[in-house]
Design an enzyme around this catalytic site. Structure first.
Site, mmCIF file in Angstrom:
data_model
loop_
_atom_site.group_PDB
_atom_site.id
_atom_site.type_symbol
_atom_site.label_atom_id
_atom_site.label_comp_id
_atom_site.label_asym_id
_atom_site.label_seq_id
_atom_site.Cartn_x
_atom_site.Cartn_y
_atom_site.Cartn_z
ATOM 1 N N ASP A 136 -1.951 -9.812 -11.332
ATOM 2 C CA ASP A 136 -0.445 -9.880 -11.738
ATOM 3 C C ASP A 136 0.172 -8.714 -12.368
ATOM 4 O O ASP A 136 -0.331 -8.367 -13.307
ATOM 5 C CB ASP A 136 -0.436 -10.881 -12.836
ATOM 6 C CG ASP A 136 0.898 -11.518 -13.050
ATOM 7 O OD1 ASP A 136 1.923 -10.627 -12.927
ATOM 8 O OD2 ASP A 136 1.364 -12.590 -13.589
ATOM 9 N N HIS A 137 0.906 -8.276 -11.406
ATOM 10 C CA HIS A 137 1.349 -6.673 -11.705
ATOM 11 C C HIS A 137 1.922 -6.418 -12.800
ATOM 12 O O HIS A 137 2.114 -5.501 -13.552
ATOM 13 C CB HIS A 137 1.870 -5.754 -10.613
ATOM 14 C CG HIS A 137 3.188 -6.440 -10.139
ATOM 15 N ND1 HIS A 137 3.484 -7.219 -9.339
ATOM 16 C CD2 HIS A 137 4.527 -5.750 -10.667
ATOM 17 C CE1 HIS A 137 4.750 -7.728 -9.320
ATOM 18 N NE2 HIS A 137 5.120 -6.594 -10.053
ATOM 19 N N ASP A 162 6.779 -17.758 -6.595
ATOM 20 C CA ASP A 162 6.588 -16.297 -6.581
ATOM 21 C C ASP A 162 6.782 -15.646 -7.893
ATOM 22 O O ASP A 162 6.116 -14.719 -8.156
ATOM 23 C CB ASP A 162 7.866 -16.122 -5.568
ATOM 24 C CG ASP A 162 7.613 -14.465 -5.143
ATOM 25 O OD1 ASP A 162 6.797 -14.146 -4.739
ATOM 26 O OD2 ASP A 162 8.620 -13.802 -4.999
ATOM 27 N N ALA A 217 0.726 -1.110 0.014
ATOM 28 C CA ALA A 217 -0.062 0.047 -0.047
ATOM 29 C C ALA A 217 0.830 1.376 0.004
ATOM 30 O O ALA A 217 0.662 2.076 -0.802
ATOM 31 C CB ALA A 217 -0.806 -0.042 1.067
ATOM 32 N N GLU A 233 16.626 -10.321 -10.800
ATOM 33 C CA GLU A 233 16.923 -9.109 -9.642
ATOM 34 C C GLU A 233 18.107 -9.174 -8.986
ATOM 35 O O GLU A 233 18.900 -10.172 -8.923
ATOM 36 C CB GLU A 233 15.803 -9.646 -8.567
ATOM 37 C CG GLU A 233 14.352 -9.418 -8.742
ATOM 38 C CD GLU A 233 13.604 -9.757 -7.421
ATOM 39 O OE1 GLU A 233 13.749 -9.086 -6.544
ATOM 40 O OE2 GLU A 233 13.001 -10.653 -7.565
ATOM 41 N N HIS A 289 4.145 -14.434 -13.029
ATOM 42 C CA HIS A 289 4.546 -13.394 -14.123
ATOM 43 C C HIS A 289 5.300 -14.001 -15.216
ATOM 44 O O HIS A 289 5.026 -13.699 -16.477
ATOM 45 C CB HIS A 289 5.628 -12.456 -13.509
ATOM 46 C CG HIS A 289 5.043 -12.019 -12.187
ATOM 47 N ND1 HIS A 289 3.840 -11.462 -11.884
ATOM 48 C CD2 HIS A 289 5.640 -11.828 -10.988
ATOM 49 C CE1 HIS A 289 3.770 -11.344 -10.760
ATOM 50 N NE2 HIS A 289 5.119 -11.361 -9.976
HETATM 51 P P1 NAD Z 1 2.720 -6.410 4.843
HETATM 52 O O1 NAD Z 1 2.942 -7.377 5.647
HETATM 53 O O2 NAD Z 1 3.570 -5.246 4.554
HETATM 54 O O3 NAD Z 1 1.189 -5.744 5.167
HETATM 55 C C1 NAD Z 1 0.178 -6.608 5.429
HETATM 56 C C2 NAD Z 1 -1.118 -5.763 6.017
HETATM 57 O O4 NAD Z 1 -2.073 -6.447 6.558
HETATM 58 C C3 NAD Z 1 -0.555 -4.491 7.205
HETATM 59 O O5 NAD Z 1 -1.526 -3.527 6.859
HETATM 60 C C4 NAD Z 1 -1.229 -5.279 8.280
HETATM 61 O O6 NAD Z 1 -1.620 -4.560 9.391
HETATM 62 C C5 NAD Z 1 -2.551 -5.982 7.651
HETATM 63 N N1 NAD Z 1 -2.848 -7.099 8.483
HETATM 64 C C6 NAD Z 1 -2.198 -8.264 9.072
HETATM 65 N N2 NAD Z 1 -3.016 -8.941 9.593
HETATM 66 C C7 NAD Z 1 -4.065 -8.458 9.908
HETATM 67 C C8 NAD Z 1 -5.296 -8.676 10.615
HETATM 68 N N3 NAD Z 1 -5.461 -9.722 11.271
HETATM 69 N N4 NAD Z 1 -6.377 -7.857 10.415
HETATM 70 C C9 NAD Z 1 -6.262 -6.700 9.936
HETATM 71 N N5 NAD Z 1 -5.284 -6.547 9.225
HETATM 72 C C10 NAD Z 1 -4.181 -7.424 9.220
HETATM 73 O O7 NAD Z 1 2.174 -7.075 3.095
HETATM 74 P P2 NAD Z 1 2.483 -6.479 1.894
HETATM 75 O O8 NAD Z 1 3.742 -6.654 1.452
HETATM 76 O O9 NAD Z 1 2.099 -5.103 1.973
HETATM 77 O O10 NAD Z 1 1.792 -7.418 0.992
HETATM 78 C C11 NAD Z 1 0.319 -7.532 0.875
HETATM 79 C C12 NAD Z 1 -0.153 -8.293 0.131
HETATM 80 O O11 NAD Z 1 0.434 -8.011 -1.387
HETATM 81 C C13 NAD Z 1 0.431 -9.772 0.261
HETATM 82 O O12 NAD Z 1 -0.637 -10.743 -0.686
HETATM 83 C C14 NAD Z 1 1.560 -9.923 -0.927
HETATM 84 O O13 NAD Z 1 1.796 -11.214 -1.266
HETATM 85 C C15 NAD Z 1 1.273 -9.014 -1.894
HETATM 86 N N6 NAD Z 1 2.387 -8.380 -2.691
HETATM 87 C C16 NAD Z 1 3.114 -7.615 -2.258
HETATM 88 C C17 NAD Z 1 4.062 -6.840 -2.951
HETATM 89 C C18 NAD Z 1 5.028 -6.152 -2.091
HETATM 90 O O14 NAD Z 1 5.979 -5.489 -2.891
HETATM 91 N N7 NAD Z 1 4.829 -5.791 -0.919
HETATM 92 C C19 NAD Z 1 4.602 -7.162 -4.128
HETATM 93 C C20 NAD Z 1 3.573 -8.260 -4.841
HETATM 94 C C21 NAD Z 1 2.249 -8.565 -4.238
#
Ligand code: NAD
Length: 493
Positions: free
Chosen positions: A177-178, A235, A21, A216, A240
């Site tokens: 799938d970004h 992954d 986010a 990477e 991808h």
């Molecule tokens: P993160 O661990 O940084 O964030 C997880 C979020 O979930 C946090 O906001 C946390 O507060 C919330 N959370 C966890 N447990 C919770 C609960 N019980 N109730 C409410 N909220 C809860 O994870 P991220 O890296 O942001 O990844 C999120 C998703 O995106 C995952 O599915 C990941 O595989 C996918 N993703 C992430 C990336 C990346 O670059 N970070 C890239 C591709 C895909």
């Protein structure tokens, strides 16, 4: 209802304090706001924030990634926060009340996007909780955006899919799938189908092999505890890499509409020759990086020395594979794919290697003839290059390789993949999201590799950090008389 209003929406973002986010979604939403999209965002996460603290966090994340303009204050005013443990079924009632209120306040026509940027274990329970709380019986349209990974194998993906389908129709599910949001990945179809000079030779008569690399330089970093249970196969290959194979190999769709395009991608995935335990051993390489020196001189740890990684870990940080697509267009053409961490360079590119010119009798004194290569540069460089042979500027004869380059780097609208995908979702266009049958076929292929690795106990091939993978990856091509082409840049002379 006007077109603008029909695109208005409440975006309920689960995982609003997470890495994705902060780094990707808020900058993407800010760009969309600047492009006159009407939305309000409810950030949902566990932390005990109020709206103002959340807005401050969003602002900071924007400041870290771009230079926000004067309109940023208005933008963050549209952000609201709802503290919720997503497992707490009862707490969803308050979320519904807030969503209903914002719907009225911003005239959002009852439209809702539920964006699950959460750990995958939460995807199914959150979806059911949304339904039970009445959040999905909104008056407008509803769409579910779901991050990867979609399951851990075919069985778990099927279970997840069945659960989600209790609440959302397939047409309402946007599996991210970004890579499908990347400019040059979207460009593959235009390059192929808008240029008859390529489409005419895009087959096994003229193409020798296709190489797709996504490398990477980073190691596993802070994602270690997640990555050690995942690896490059799940992954990167499952999503991808196979998506890029499908786009490169698909037939022209009868119409450029969502389902026709997806149908053609599915046909490719269905035509990939299945791997057996025996063929995995000589078609797939699994690697893991050891301590090494990166091109910038940094000495970096081996994978097993990284924090939160099991010292005996067998996780693959590199995968190379040779695939065959058993249809009339591609019979006999190997598709080589490879992806890994801690490699020499960060690069994603697709190399189409054309067949050699007949060397005799025409070119028997042209010792340096190279095959023609069409290279689609996906990232970080965006562009296209075509390698040709030309006569040497001399009286002695012979040839020199020349390159025609197109580079995207000076284009103004540097929209991110996430911006494009969220915009598509707001418009109800799911072309660049993966349909269930694509996901299922990809898992089926990946599962056959995972099974062979597990059951046959195939060893890990180690490679030094800062290299292009283990020696076995090079041998995979050498035994077919090919080699990996060095990564190139469109800006290189
Ligand atoms: P993160 O661990 O940084 O964030 C997880 C979020 O979930 C946090 O906001 C946390 O507060 C919330 N959370 C966890 N447990 C919770 C609960 N019980 N109730 C409410 N909220 C809860 O994870 P991220 O890296 O942001 O990844 C999120 C998703 O995106 C995952 O599915 C990941 O595989 C996918 N993703 C992430 C990336 C990346 O670059 N970070 C890239 C591709 C895909």
């Amino acid at each position: 209802m006007s077109e603008v209003n029909n695109n208005a929406t409440t975006i309920i973002l689960f995982g609003a304090t997470g890495d994705l986010a902060r780094r990707k979604l808020y900058p993407a939403l800010y760009s969309l706001y600047k492009k006159q999209n009407n939305f309000a965002v409810i950030g949902v996460a566990r932390r005990d924030y109020d709206h103002d603290v959340f807005r401050q966090n969003v602002l900071e994340s924007l400041q870290n990634h771009s230079n926000p303009g004067d309109d940023v204050e208005d933008f963050i005013e549209r952000f609201y926060y709802y503290s919720l443990d997503v497992k707490e079924t009862k707490a969803y009632g308050g979320l519904k009340e807030l969503a209903d209120k914002l719907d009225q306040q911003y005239d959002l026509q009852g439209n809702r996007i539920f964006y699950l940027s959460l750990a995958p274990d939460f995807f199914a329970p959150v979806t059911l909780n949304l339904k039970d709380a009445g959040l999905t019986t909104n008056t407008g349209w509803k769409r579910l955006v779901i991050e990867k990974p979609f399951g851990r194998d075919l069985q778990s993906a099927t279970e997840l899919n069945d659960t989600i389908h209790q609440v959302f129709d397939e047409s309402e599910i946007y599996r991210i799938d970004h890579y499908l949001g990347k400019e040059m990945v979207q460009n593959i179809q235009v390059i192929r189908f808008a240029n008859p000079i390529f489409e005419g030779i895009w087959n096994n008569r003229y193409i020798s092999n296709i190489q797709i690399t996504s490398s990477e330089t980073l190691g596993v970093g802070e994602r270690a505890s997640y990555y050690d249970h995942t690896g490059a196969l799940m992954d990167m290959i499952q999503n991808h890499m196979l998506q890029m194979v499908a786009l490169t190999a698909m037939e022209p769709p009868s119409r450029f509409v969502t389902e026709d395009i997806r149908d053609e991608k599915v046909k490719v995935l269905r035509s990939i020759r299945p791997l057996t335990d025996a063929t995995v051993a000589n078609s797939v390489v699994r690697g893991q990086y050891t301590r090494g020196t990166m091109p910038n001189g940094d000495v970096v740890k081996g994978y097993r020395e990284e924090e939160n990684v099991n010292e005996q870990s067998m996780t693959d940080t590199f995968v190379a594979a040779r695939l065959f697509i058993d249809n009339f267009r591609w019979a006999g053409v190997p598709f080589y794919i490879r992806t890994g961490k801690r490699m020499t360079a960060k690069s994603t590119e697709i190399v189409v290697q054309f067949k050699d010119a007949p060397k005799r009798p025409y070119f028997n004194n042209f010792n340096d003839l190279q095959p023609n290569l069409l290279v689609i540069h996906v990232q970080p460089d965006e562009g296209l290059s075509l390698k040709l042979n030309a006569k040497k500027f001399s009286t002695g004869g012979g040839s020199i390789p020349i390159t025609m380059n197109f580079s995207n780097t000076n284009q103004d609208d540097g929209a991110s993949a996430y911006e494009r995908l969220i915009q598509d979702c707001i418009h109800g266009d799911s072309t660049n999201f993966t349909r269930w049958d694509e996901v299922a076929l990809s898992w089926q292929f990946v599962d056959s590799i995972a099974k062979a690795w597990k059951e046959r106990n195939i060893p890990l091939d180690r490679y030094e950090a800062g290299t292009m993978g283990p020696a076995s990856s090079h041998e995979l091509l050498a035994k077919d008389g090919h080699h990996w082409w060095p990564l190139t840049k469109t800006t290189e002379k």
